[in-house]
Design a protein around this motif. Structure first.
Motif, short mmCIF file in Angstrom:
data_model
loop_
_atom_site.label_atom_id
_atom_site.label_comp_id
_atom_site.label_asym_id
_atom_site.label_seq_id
_atom_site.Cartn_x
_atom_site.Cartn_y
_atom_site.Cartn_z
N ARG A 78 15.44 -4.97 -18.65
CA ARG A 78 15.41 -6.44 -18.65
C ARG A 78 14.86 -7.05 -17.41
NH1 ARG A 78 14.35 -8.62 -22.85
NH2 ARG A 78 15.66 -10.39 -22.49
N ALA A 79 15.14 -6.23 -16.31
CA ALA A 79 14.62 -6.75 -15.05
C ALA A 79 14.40 -5.59 -14.26
CB ALA A 79 15.43 -7.65 -14.26
N MET A 80 13.00 -5.64 -13.65
CA MET A 80 12.61 -4.33 -12.94
C MET A 80 11.80 -4.69 -11.29
SD MET A 80 9.57 -2.72 -12.00
CE MET A 80 8.41 -2.85 -13.22
N SER A 81 12.11 -4.26 -10.38
CA SER A 81 11.48 -4.23 -9.10
C SER A 81 11.02 -3.00 -8.72
CB SER A 81 12.36 -5.05 -8.32
OG SER A 81 11.58 -5.22 -6.87
N GLN A 82 9.75 -3.07 -8.04
CA GLN A 82 9.21 -1.72 -7.38
C GLN A 82 8.84 -2.45 -6.09
OE1 GLN A 82 6.33 -0.43 -10.52
NE2 GLN A 82 7.82 1.16 -11.07
N THR A 83 8.75 -1.35 -5.06
CA THR A 83 8.28 -1.59 -3.85
C THR A 83 7.52 -0.44 -3.26
OG1 THR A 83 9.62 -3.20 -2.97
CG2 THR A 83 8.58 -2.06 -1.21
N TYR A 84 6.29 -0.43 -2.85
CA TYR A 84 5.46 0.85 -2.32
C TYR A 84 5.04 0.54 -1.18
CZ TYR A 84 5.40 2.14 -7.42
OH TYR A 84 5.49 2.34 -8.78
N ASP A 85 4.95 1.65 -0.19
CA ASP A 85 4.51 1.47 1.07
C ASP A 85 3.61 2.74 1.67
OD1 ASP A 85 6.39 3.09 1.59
OD2 ASP A 85 7.68 1.80 2.86
N GLU A 86 2.58 2.45 2.44
CA GLU A 86 2.10 3.72 2.94
C GLU A 86 1.76 3.48 4.64
OE1 GLU A 86 -2.41 2.16 1.95
OE2 GLU A 86 -1.50 3.78 0.76
N LEU A 87 1.49 4.67 5.23
CA LEU A 87 1.11 4.35 6.58
C LEU A 87 -0.43 4.28 6.85
CD1 LEU A 87 2.62 4.97 9.50
CD2 LEU A 87 1.89 7.47 9.30
N ALA A 88 -0.67 3.80 7.91
CA ALA A 88 -1.87 3.22 7.98
C ALA A 88 -2.39 3.26 9.49
CB ALA A 88 -2.48 1.87 7.48
N GLY A 89 -3.70 3.81 9.97
CA GLY A 89 -3.86 3.85 11.20
C GLY A 89 -4.07 4.70 11.89
N LEU A 90 -3.30 6.01 11.44
CA LEU A 90 -3.13 7.23 12.14
C LEU A 90 -4.11 8.28 11.62
CD1 LEU A 90 -1.43 9.18 13.98
CD2 LEU A 90 -0.16 9.78 12.02
N ASP A 91 -5.04 8.91 12.57
CA ASP A 91 -6.05 9.93 12.39
C ASP A 91 -5.45 11.15 12.76
OD1 ASP A 91 -7.28 10.43 15.24
OD2 ASP A 91 -7.23 8.25 14.99
N LEU A 92 -6.26 12.20 12.20
CA LEU A 92 -5.84 13.54 12.45
C LEU A 92 -6.00 14.00 13.91
CD1 LEU A 92 -5.05 16.39 11.51
CD2 LEU A 92 -7.45 16.94 10.81
N ALA A 93 -6.94 13.59 14.81
CA ALA A 93 -7.07 13.87 16.03
C ALA A 93 -5.82 13.42 16.85
CB ALA A 93 -8.57 13.44 16.70
N SER A 94 -5.45 12.10 16.57
CA SER A 94 -4.46 11.39 17.32
C SER A 94 -3.32 12.11 16.75
CB SER A 94 -4.41 9.97 16.90
OG SER A 94 -5.41 9.29 17.40
N ALA A 95 -3.09 12.31 15.68
CA ALA A 95 -1.68 13.09 15.45
C ALA A 95 -1.47 14.42 16.17
CB ALA A 95 -1.59 13.38 13.74
N SER A 295 11.33 -9.27 -17.16
CA SER A 295 10.85 -9.68 -15.81
C SER A 295 10.61 -8.58 -14.95
CB SER A 295 11.81 -10.76 -15.06
OG SER A 295 13.34 -9.95 -14.84
N TYR A 296 9.59 -8.78 -14.36
CA TYR A 296 9.07 -7.80 -13.36
C TYR A 296 8.67 -8.28 -12.07
CZ TYR A 296 4.45 -8.27 -14.84
OH TYR A 296 3.21 -9.03 -15.28
N ALA A 297 8.78 -7.48 -10.79
CA ALA A 297 7.98 -7.54 -9.74
C ALA A 297 7.42 -6.39 -8.93
CB ALA A 297 8.86 -8.43 -8.82
N MET A 298 6.36 -6.55 -8.51
CA MET A 298 5.97 -5.14 -7.93
C MET A 298 5.28 -5.60 -6.47
SD MET A 298 4.64 -2.80 -11.10
CE MET A 298 3.77 -4.34 -12.12
N ALA A 299 5.42 -4.95 -5.59
CA ALA A 299 4.64 -5.19 -4.30
C ALA A 299 4.19 -3.86 -3.56
CB ALA A 299 5.56 -6.31 -3.50
N ALA A 300 3.08 -4.09 -2.84
CA ALA A 300 2.65 -2.91 -1.97
C ALA A 300 2.64 -3.24 -0.54
CB ALA A 300 1.55 -1.99 -2.64
N TYR A 301 2.67 -2.33 0.36
CA TYR A 301 2.79 -2.78 1.68
C TYR A 301 2.15 -1.67 2.39
CZ TYR A 301 6.19 -6.06 0.61
OH TYR A 301 6.88 -7.12 0.16
N ARG A 302 1.49 -1.86 3.50
CA ARG A 302 1.07 -0.76 4.50
C ARG A 302 1.66 -1.24 6.16
NH1 ARG A 302 -4.08 -3.54 4.40
NH2 ARG A 302 -4.71 -4.31 6.34
#
Length: 337
Positions: A78-95, A295-302
């Protein structure tokens, strides 16, 4: 982000404020400056650390949570919420450069214990080393029933490999190829093989509602760098001969907050607020449609990192982890006759 059928009528922002989001699980933390060997699963390696005095350092595993997600849903959806996130800005050489600095610090801290240190050249010279199945760099993997995706790197000029005791790993729970090869390496060296594993997470995901009797569902992402429990720790291995020996992981038992090194940016958002609001207003007028919508709400972040702050913050965590593992080696040396 939070959502209820009523709250959607007044906006997703108000829903987030009223949902009462709480942690998915009760988290236990240890202060970064107080982190010590007592905060790890010491019993797992208590019989290994005192078997030999020399310490071989095959490498340093540095892992990052690069993607994660969480969902909250009520009975029958009857109600659903989802949140997704990801890491951004890190390259292999820096890691890998961060891993270089972390290994250098660990090497220095182990030497400060008075134990002899065996380096990479002597480790690679062991016949068993050629039998190891190497992982690509970066290697990405997941733990079953865990939403996190991990990416691991090794220091420059070092190989990356896992044994079946590592979590996660590319060998499987019963894969013995690398375990046997690593056993041969440790036996040939006559040393404790110590491999730290530092994992960095960039958000703490939470949810509320979603139970059998709940009318709402909410999810949220709290940004910030963390050393997560269990997957962060050290692998210690010793073998008296090529056939007899073994090791174990000593995992961190509490999470460690490291601080901020970036900004959480919303990249997408979708909900049916307008539809639910229309139905609610129609119901109030006695002219509602054929059925109330779910009802539903979904959001994504970085999490967009600041490279310099990120490096400094991760290395602060690495030094704390290294200090705790070096403490273990200092306090559990072989007895002298």
């Amino acid at each position: 982000m939070g959502v209820t059928r009523r709250d959607l009528a007044i906006g997703a922002a108000a829903a987030a404020a009223t949902a009462g989001v709480s942690p998915v699980q009760a988290q236990s933390y240890v202060d970064l400056t107080a982190l010590s060997w007592a905060d790890f699963d010491r019993r797992a390696v208590s019989g290994i650390l005192n078997q030999a005095d020399p310490v071989a350092l095959p490498g340093y595993r540095l892992g990052f949570v690069v993607r994660n997600g969480i969902k909250s849903i009520t009975t029958r959806g009857r109600a659903m919420s989802q949140t997704y996130d990801e890491l951004a800005g890190l390259d292999l050489a820096s890691a890998r450069a961060i891993a270089d600095a972390a290994l250098a610090d660990f090497t220095e801290q182990v030497r400060a214990t008075g134990r002899p240190v065996i380096g990479l050249d002597e480790i690679r010279a062991q016949p068993g080393y050629k039998e190891l199945k190497l992982a690509p760099i970066p290697w990405t993997g997941r733990i079953p029933a865990d939403a996190r995706t991990f990416a691991y790197v090794a220091p420059s000029n070092h190989d990356l490999f896992f044994i079946n005791l590592d979590v996660p790993n590319d060998q499987g729970a019963f894969g013995l190829t690398n375990g046997r090869a690593f056993n041969k390496v440790c036996a040939g060296l006559g040393a404790i093989c110590a491999t730290p594993t530092l994992v960095i997470d960039f958000a703490e995901l939470t949810r509320s509602g979603g139970g059998a009797w709940s009318g709402d569902a909410g999810t949220a992402a709290r940004p910030g760098l963390f050393m997560p429990e269990l997957v962060t720790g050290g692998l210690f291995h010793f073998a008296r001969n090529a056939m007899a020996g073994g090791g174990n992981r000593s995992g961190l038992q509490k999470r460690v907050r490291l601080g901020q090194a970036g900004e959480m940016v919303q990249t997408s958002s979708r909900n049916n607020q307008a539809e639910v609001a229309w139905w609610n207003s129609s119901a109030a007028m006695g002219t509602q449609g054929p059925g109330s919508p779910n009802s539903y709400a979904m959001a994504a972040y970085r999490y967009q990192i600041d490279p310099a702050r990120f490096r400094d913050t991760v290395l602060t965590g690495a030094r704390a982890l290294n200090r705790a593992l070096a403490q273990a080696l200092a306090e559990n040396r072989p007895r002298t006759r």
